[in-house]
Design an enzyme around this catalytic site. Sequence first.
Site, PDB file in Angstrom:
ATOM      1  N   VAL A  95       4.159  16.231   3.102  1.00 54.19           N
ATOM      2  CA  VAL A  95       5.086  17.065   2.349  1.00 54.19           C
ATOM      3  C   VAL A  95       5.643  18.202   3.198  1.00 54.19           C
ATOM      4  O   VAL A  95       6.508  18.951   2.743  1.00 54.19           O
ATOM      5  CB  VAL A  95       4.424  17.596   1.046  1.00 54.19           C
ATOM      6  CG1 VAL A  95       4.100  16.431   0.106  1.00 54.19           C
ATOM      7  CG2 VAL A  95       3.167  18.410   1.330  1.00 54.19           C
ATOM      8  N   HIS A 111       5.809  11.267  -1.085  1.00 52.85           N
ATOM      9  CA  HIS A 111       4.954  12.126  -1.909  1.00 52.85           C
ATOM     10  C   HIS A 111       5.595  13.486  -2.207  1.00 52.85           C
ATOM     11  O   HIS A 111       4.902  14.431  -2.560  1.00 52.85           O
ATOM     12  CB  HIS A 111       3.585  12.322  -1.242  1.00 52.85           C
ATOM     13  CG  HIS A 111       2.742  11.063  -1.227  1.00 52.85           C
ATOM     14  ND1 HIS A 111       1.608  10.922  -0.453  1.00 52.85           N
ATOM     15  CD2 HIS A 111       2.877   9.905  -1.911  1.00 52.85           C
ATOM     16  CE1 HIS A 111       1.084   9.719  -0.660  1.00 52.85           C
ATOM     17  NE2 HIS A 111       1.833   9.076  -1.528  1.00 52.85           N
ATOM     18  N   CYS A 122      13.752  19.686 -17.555  1.00 50.08           N
ATOM     19  CA  CYS A 122      15.035  19.022 -17.262  1.00 50.08           C
ATOM     20  C   CYS A 122      15.020  18.305 -15.919  1.00 50.08           C
ATOM     21  O   CYS A 122      16.022  17.697 -15.537  1.00 50.08           O
ATOM     22  CB  CYS A 122      16.201  20.001 -17.366  1.00 50.08           C
ATOM     23  SG  CYS A 122      16.241  21.272 -16.098  1.00 50.08           S
ATOM     24  N   GLY A 179      -1.442   8.028  11.903  1.00 51.07           N
ATOM     25  CA  GLY A 179      -2.197   9.153  11.367  1.00 51.07           C
ATOM     26  C   GLY A 179      -2.418   9.160   9.880  1.00 51.07           C
ATOM     27  O   GLY A 179      -2.282  10.203   9.228  1.00 51.07           O
ATOM     28  N   THR A 180      -2.781   8.008   9.326  1.00 55.69           N
ATOM     29  CA  THR A 180      -3.141   7.990   7.902  1.00 55.69           C
ATOM     30  C   THR A 180      -4.407   7.161   7.734  1.00 55.69           C
ATOM     31  O   THR A 180      -4.591   6.145   8.402  1.00 55.69           O
ATOM     32  CB  THR A 180      -1.982   7.478   7.016  1.00 55.69           C
ATOM     33  OG1 THR A 180      -2.465   7.270   5.689  1.00 55.69           O
ATOM     34  CG2 THR A 180      -1.367   6.201   7.541  1.00 55.69           C
ATOM     35  N   SER A 181      -5.280   7.625   6.847  1.00 54.24           N
ATOM     36  CA  SER A 181      -6.605   7.002   6.729  1.00 54.24           C
ATOM     37  C   SER A 181      -6.556   5.655   6.008  1.00 54.24           C
ATOM     38  O   SER A 181      -7.544   4.940   5.947  1.00 54.24           O
ATOM     39  CB  SER A 181      -7.556   7.950   5.991  1.00 54.24           C
ATOM     40  OG  SER A 181      -6.993   8.325   4.755  1.00 54.24           O
ATOM     41  N   GLU A 207      -8.952   7.236  15.071  1.00 58.28           N
ATOM     42  CA  GLU A 207     -10.006   6.361  14.535  1.00 58.28           C
ATOM     43  C   GLU A 207      -9.364   5.262  13.703  1.00 58.28           C
ATOM     44  O   GLU A 207      -8.228   5.410  13.257  1.00 58.28           O
ATOM     45  CB  GLU A 207     -11.001   7.165  13.687  1.00 58.28           C
ATOM     46  CG  GLU A 207     -10.349   7.844  12.512  1.00 58.28           C
ATOM     47  CD  GLU A 207     -11.183   8.990  11.944  1.00 58.28           C
ATOM     48  OE1 GLU A 207     -12.351   9.147  12.325  1.00 58.28           O
ATOM     49  OE2 GLU A 207     -10.630   9.717  11.103  1.00 58.28           O
TER      50      GLU A 207
HETATM   51  N1  APR Z   1      -3.161  11.866  15.674  1.00 58.16           N
HETATM   52  C1  APR Z   1      -3.086  10.818  14.815  1.00 58.16           C
HETATM   53  N2  APR Z   1      -3.900  10.692  13.748  1.00 58.16           N
HETATM   54  C2  APR Z   1      -4.797  11.670  13.524  1.00 58.16           C
HETATM   55  C3  APR Z   1      -4.917  12.809  14.363  1.00 58.16           C
HETATM   56  C4  APR Z   1      -4.041  12.873  15.489  1.00 58.16           C
HETATM   57  N3  APR Z   1      -4.073  13.903  16.336  1.00 58.16           N
HETATM   58  N4  APR Z   1      -5.901  13.594  13.854  1.00 58.16           N
HETATM   59  C5  APR Z   1      -6.384  12.984  12.770  1.00 58.16           C
HETATM   60  N5  APR Z   1      -5.725  11.809  12.561  1.00 58.16           N
HETATM   61  C6  APR Z   1      -5.933  10.796  11.517  1.00 58.16           C
HETATM   62  C7  APR Z   1      -7.342  10.709  11.004  1.00 58.16           C
HETATM   63  O1  APR Z   1      -8.093   9.829  11.843  1.00 58.16           O
HETATM   64  C8  APR Z   1      -7.146  10.130   9.610  1.00 58.16           C
HETATM   65  O2  APR Z   1      -7.194   8.722   9.634  1.00 58.16           O
HETATM   66  O3  APR Z   1      -5.171  11.178  10.409  1.00 58.16           O
HETATM   67  C9  APR Z   1      -5.714  10.577   9.252  1.00 58.16           C
HETATM   68  C10 APR Z   1      -5.652  11.598   8.135  1.00 58.16           C
HETATM   69  O4  APR Z   1      -6.079  10.991   6.943  1.00 58.16           O
HETATM   70  P1  APR Z   1      -5.925  11.715   5.524  1.00 58.16           P
HETATM   71  O5  APR Z   1      -6.397  13.116   5.652  1.00 58.16           O
HETATM   72  O6  APR Z   1      -6.588  10.823   4.543  1.00 58.16           O
HETATM   73  O7  APR Z   1      -4.359  11.780   5.299  1.00 58.16           O
HETATM   74  P2  APR Z   1      -3.393  10.713   4.672  1.00 58.16           P
HETATM   75  O8  APR Z   1      -3.847   9.326   4.969  1.00 58.16           O
HETATM   76  O9  APR Z   1      -2.025  11.115   5.094  1.00 58.16           O
HETATM   77  O10 APR Z   1      -3.545  10.982   3.112  1.00 58.16           O
HETATM   78  C11 APR Z   1      -2.756  10.228   2.227  1.00 58.16           C
HETATM   79  O11 APR Z   1      -3.615  11.425   0.362  1.00 58.16           O
HETATM   80  O12 APR Z   1      -4.309  13.505   0.767  1.00 58.16           O
HETATM   81  C12 APR Z   1      -3.487  12.751  -0.072  1.00 58.16           C
HETATM   82  O13 APR Z   1      -1.292  12.780  -1.011  1.00 58.16           O
HETATM   83  C13 APR Z   1      -2.054  13.158   0.119  1.00 58.16           C
HETATM   84  O14 APR Z   1      -0.269  12.099   1.343  1.00 58.16           O
HETATM   85  C14 APR Z   1      -1.666  12.313   1.298  1.00 58.16           C
HETATM   86  C15 APR Z   1      -2.423  11.034   1.030  1.00 58.16           C
END
Ligand code: APR
Length: 234
Positions: A95, A111, A122, A179-181, A207
């Site tokens: 966001v 999101h 509205c 970079g998303t889990s 990871e």
């Molecule tokens: N480069 C790339 N990835 C990274 C780095 C980095 N330097 N540092 C951390 N990460 C990775 C972590 O390994 C992890 O897998 O970023 C990921 C972050 O995961 P989350 O915190 O779960 O974030 P995200 O997957 O974006 O969350 C999804 O959930 O928190 C809610 O609505 C929110 O949009 C968000 C959604």
Amino acid sequence: MLITANDRLFVLTGAGISAESGLATFRGSGGLWNGYRVEEVATPEAWQHDPLLVWRFYSMRRRDALAAQPNAAHLALASYEQQLGDRFYLCTQNVDDLHERAGSVRVHHMHGTLFQSRCTRCDRVFPDQSFYESAAALPACSSCGAPVRPHIVWFGEIPLDMDAIDRQLNRATVLLVVGTSGSVYPAAGFVHIARQRGACTIYIGPEEPLNNGAFDQILLGAATEALPALLLHA
Ligand code: APR
């Protein structure tokens, strides 16, 4: 690497791409966002129960995002967009506005965005960089007077414009996820859709994500190092 100028690239980013800009990820901080539990601040129930707490939380996130700067990974994506033009589509779960400040144009915030607010009656959406941190300061709609909420998709709500996302997933030849889990749906399911439709699927992050089995390639590393190294070939 794998991407050529003939590809259609769909990029999905998550909190990890902004981590090196100093913005906290959610799961990386033990399931807390700056000390808040997600149910307290990012659900429709939280809003019903305590709108002031919700606005304090998003005011804090606005401050953090305003103080942050785009990093080399945001900049690399902006330059890939310049090279690919409308063959490039960026969908982010984030966001913050760091993609835009890095120069990205075709950005879809599935999101929602920190710097917009929305009327609860509205549905008027408007730009908003203000901080609301006391009961007296809570905002009301200038058109209809109803309470105004952050323009954020909370847990239990439907992400914005899934139709556009689906159209782009259909056409993509490469899905690049950064970079998303891989734990929050529907975004965590994009890799399955793209794969079924024949796209090459790549993940970048330090990871393995939870949906690791669906990727053709996992490039373990920080986004600021791995993304600028993904060269486009003519
Ligand atoms: N480069 C790339 N990835 C990274 C780095 C980095 N330097 N540092 C951390 N990460 C990775 C972590 O390994 C992890 O897998 O970023 C990921 C972050 O995961 P989350 O915190 O779960 O974030 P995200 O997957 O974006 O969350 C999804 O959930 O928190 C809610 O609505 C929110 O949009 C968000 C959604």
